[in-house]
Design a protein around this motif. Structure first.
Motif, mmCIF file in Angstrom:
data_model
loop_
_atom_site.group_PDB
_atom_site.id
_atom_site.type_symbol
_atom_site.label_atom_id
_atom_site.label_comp_id
_atom_site.label_asym_id
_atom_site.label_seq_id
_atom_site.Cartn_x
_atom_site.Cartn_y
_atom_site.Cartn_z
ATOM 1 N N ASP A 92 0.853 -1.187 0.000
ATOM 2 C CA ASP A 92 0.000 0.000 0.000
ATOM 3 C C ASP A 92 0.893 1.244 0.000
ATOM 4 O O ASP A 92 1.978 1.237 0.573
ATOM 5 N N VAL A 93 0.453 2.293 -0.633
ATOM 6 C CA VAL A 93 1.231 3.527 -0.732
ATOM 7 C C VAL A 93 1.595 4.082 0.645
ATOM 8 O O VAL A 93 2.672 4.650 0.839
ATOM 9 N N LEU A 94 0.748 3.891 1.637
ATOM 10 C CA LEU A 94 0.991 4.428 2.977
ATOM 11 C C LEU A 94 1.720 3.452 3.898
ATOM 12 O O LEU A 94 1.954 3.769 5.067
ATOM 13 N N ALA A 99 9.113 2.935 2.185
ATOM 14 C CA ALA A 99 10.248 3.863 2.103
ATOM 15 C C ALA A 99 11.579 3.107 2.137
ATOM 16 O O ALA A 99 12.505 3.419 1.372
ATOM 17 N N GLY A 100 11.692 2.123 3.001
ATOM 18 C CA GLY A 100 12.922 1.321 3.084
ATOM 19 C C GLY A 100 13.182 0.548 1.798
ATOM 20 O O GLY A 100 14.324 0.462 1.324
ATOM 21 N N LEU A 101 12.113 0.004 1.229
ATOM 22 C CA LEU A 101 12.268 -0.736 -0.025
ATOM 23 C C LEU A 101 12.659 0.195 -1.173
ATOM 24 O O LEU A 101 13.442 -0.187 -2.045
ATOM 25 N N ILE A 102 12.135 1.404 -1.158
ATOM 26 C CA ILE A 102 12.495 2.370 -2.202
ATOM 27 C C ILE A 102 13.983 2.730 -2.106
ATOM 28 O O ILE A 102 14.670 2.839 -3.120
ATOM 29 N N ARG A 103 14.494 2.872 -0.883
ATOM 30 C CA ARG A 103 15.929 3.142 -0.700
ATOM 31 C C ARG A 103 16.767 1.963 -1.211
ATOM 32 O O ARG A 103 17.788 2.150 -1.873
#
Length: 167
Positions: A92-94, A99-103
């Motif tokens: 889910d976007v929220l 955020a950790g996976l995006i990094r």
């Protein structure tokens, strides 16, 4: 070192001397011998990674055994980037884990770029090295011919002239 586009002797658009052409061809052949053979994975790859590896090898015939490490690391990084990207898509976007996976994805993206650059450098470097080696060979031939001119036999007329001076 030469700047700009480097081509093989067969693809040159400018005219070069016969000696330079021979020297460049010889140097290119020496450089090609460095990594003879097909790239092989340097670490264990799963079936999906092996498929990607083989696809890259088939798409670029300039890869050789010397490119094995960079190609293996590229495939590993691509595979992990894809796994993380899929996981991000499923969250889910929220979700706090996003955020950790995006990094992590960003880190693998940089790794993919580095390994891709490492693979594109060898061909260019090889051609530049061949070009530089050819220049050295041509210069060596020029020096050898200049030394040969210096070792010219004594002119017989000058020898007679010097003999007359001695008497």
């Amino acid at each position: 070192m030469a700047k700009g586009h480097i081509s093989t002797v067969d693809n040159l658009s400018r005219k070069i001397s016969k000696d330079e052409k021979i020297a460049r061809k010889q140097a290119e052949n020496e450089v090609k011998v460095i990594g003879i053979g097909q790239p092989e994975p340097v670490m264990a790859l799963n079936d999906s990674e092996l498929t990607i590896f083989e696809k890259y090898v088939s798409l670029n015939d300039s890869f050789n055994a010397a490119d094995s490490t960079a190609l293996t690391l590229l495939v590993k990084s691509l595979y992990r980037y894809t796994e993380i990207d899929q996981a991000i898509g499923e969250l889910d976007v929220l979700d706090d884990r996003r955020a950790g996976l995006i990094r992590q994805a960003s880190t693998y993206d940089k790794a993919v770029q580095q390994h891709s650059a490492a693979l594109s450098i060898p061909l260019t470097s090889r051609l530049r090295m061949a070009n530089d080696m050819a220049k050295v060979m041509v210069e060596e031939k020029k020096l050898a011919s200049m030394e040969a001119e210096k070792k010219q036999e004594v002119n017989p007329l000058l020898a007679l002239l010097y003999d007359d001076d001695d008497e």
